[in-house]
Design a protein around this motif. Structure first.
Motif, PDB file in Angstrom:
ATOM      1  N   ASP A  94      -1.611  16.845 -16.247  1.00 55.85           N
ATOM      2  CA  ASP A  94      -0.555  16.015 -15.648  1.00 55.85           C
ATOM      3  C   ASP A  94      -0.940  15.559 -14.245  1.00 55.85           C
ATOM      4  O   ASP A  94      -0.671  14.425 -13.851  1.00 55.85           O
ATOM      5  CB  ASP A  94       0.771  16.793 -15.570  1.00 55.85           C
ATOM      6  N   ILE A  95      -1.572  16.476 -13.491  1.00 55.54           N
ATOM      7  CA  ILE A  95      -1.998  16.118 -12.128  1.00 55.54           C
ATOM      8  C   ILE A  95      -3.005  14.973 -12.185  1.00 55.54           C
ATOM      9  O   ILE A  95      -2.951  14.034 -11.396  1.00 55.54           O
ATOM     10  CB  ILE A  95      -2.608  17.345 -11.409  1.00 55.54           C
ATOM     11  N   SER A  96      -3.908  15.039 -13.174  1.00 53.58           N
ATOM     12  CA  SER A  96      -4.906  13.974 -13.320  1.00 53.58           C
ATOM     13  C   SER A  96      -4.261  12.634 -13.638  1.00 53.58           C
ATOM     14  O   SER A  96      -4.661  11.605 -13.104  1.00 53.58           O
ATOM     15  CB  SER A  96      -5.890  14.337 -14.431  1.00 53.58           C
ATOM     16  N   PHE A  97      -3.261  12.645 -14.517  1.00 48.60           N
ATOM     17  CA  PHE A  97      -2.563  11.387 -14.841  1.00 48.60           C
ATOM     18  C   PHE A  97      -1.817  10.846 -13.611  1.00 48.60           C
ATOM     19  O   PHE A  97      -1.777   9.651 -13.381  1.00 48.60           O
ATOM     20  CB  PHE A  97      -1.594  11.591 -16.005  1.00 48.60           C
ATOM     21  N   GLU A  98      -1.239  11.772 -12.820  1.00 45.79           N
ATOM     22  CA  GLU A  98      -0.562  11.344 -11.582  1.00 45.79           C
ATOM     23  C   GLU A  98      -1.565  10.704 -10.621  1.00 45.79           C
ATOM     24  O   GLU A  98      -1.252   9.740  -9.936  1.00 45.79           O
ATOM     25  CB  GLU A  98       0.100  12.549 -10.894  1.00 45.79           C
ATOM     26  N   PHE A  99      -2.782  11.263 -10.606  1.00 48.00           N
ATOM     27  CA  PHE A  99      -3.824  10.731  -9.724  1.00 48.00           C
ATOM     28  C   PHE A  99      -4.194   9.298 -10.124  1.00 48.00           C
ATOM     29  O   PHE A  99      -4.352   8.429  -9.265  1.00 48.00           O
ATOM     30  CB  PHE A  99      -5.063  11.631  -9.768  1.00 48.00           C
TER      31      PHE A  99
END
Length: 203
Positions: A94-99
């Motif tokens: 999820d953090i990667s998608f937010e990035f």
């Protein structure tokens, strides 16, 4: 004499697990050694932590094969933790998608915190290693490596803890995130590891 009955706590955690995950949920006996260490750590039971070689100042790095129950155990531990040590669980994916969507401010969000927060938070980064190197406007960034390096700085300055779950081995962590991250993780976290032969409980 230990003031906690770990057997009773496991029964209580199992009940909680059934509420959260359904009636099939069970803490299997072969996992008790791992669960005892987690209970000792999250209850801040100093004599037991000493016995298990756990440093209460550090966070937890819980590693083990896919499906062995790492995430569900960390979710259960949230119910044992005192208010001052509460943590949130955030999937690395999820953090990667937010990035991809918001760029480099995401690294700040999960390290020093948002601008209006006075204090960084304790976070459990779930499933480290499933996210890939991602591009933001053509720039490739190993998002989790940057976040973990920042979290290490916060840990040394303010003693804010970081927890992690992963199915990567130490050498795989080094390959994915580099030697600096691996070396910082040793100082940042206590390693608690499932055996490689632990069965996939999702099957």
């Amino acid at each position: 004499m230990n003031k906690y009955s770990y057997h009773d706590i496991i029964l209580w955690l199992e009940k909680k697990g059934v509420e959260l995950y359904g009636k099939h949920f069970k803490i299997v006996e072969t996992d008790y050694p791992i669960v005892y260490k987690l209970i000792a750590y999250f209850l801040k039971d100093e004599p037991s932590c000493l016995q298990y070689g756990l440093n209460l100042n550090k966070g937890i790095l819980l590693s083990g094969p896919i499906g062995c129950g790492k995430t569900s155990l960390m979710n259960l531990m949230k119910h044992l933790t005192s208010t001052e040590h509460k943590f949130t669980i955030k999937p690395c994916r999820d953090i990667s998608f937010e990035f991809i969507q918001d760029g480099y401010q995401i690294i700040h969000k999960y390290s020093i915190g948002k601008l209006y927060e006075s204090q960084p938070k304790t976070i459990c980064f779930d499933d480290l290693g499933v996210e890939n190197n991602l591009k933001y406007y053509g720039n490739e960034c190993n998002v989790m490596a940057e976040i973990l390096l920042s979290r290490y700085d916060i840990f040394t300055a303010k003693k804010i803890q970081t927890h992690i779950t992963t199915n990567l081995s130490a050498s795989e962590i080094e390959n994915s995130y580099g030697n600096r991250v691996r070396s910082r993780l040793r100082e940042l976290c206590n390693l608690i590891a499932f055996e490689n032969i632990t069965k996939d409980k999702r099957k």
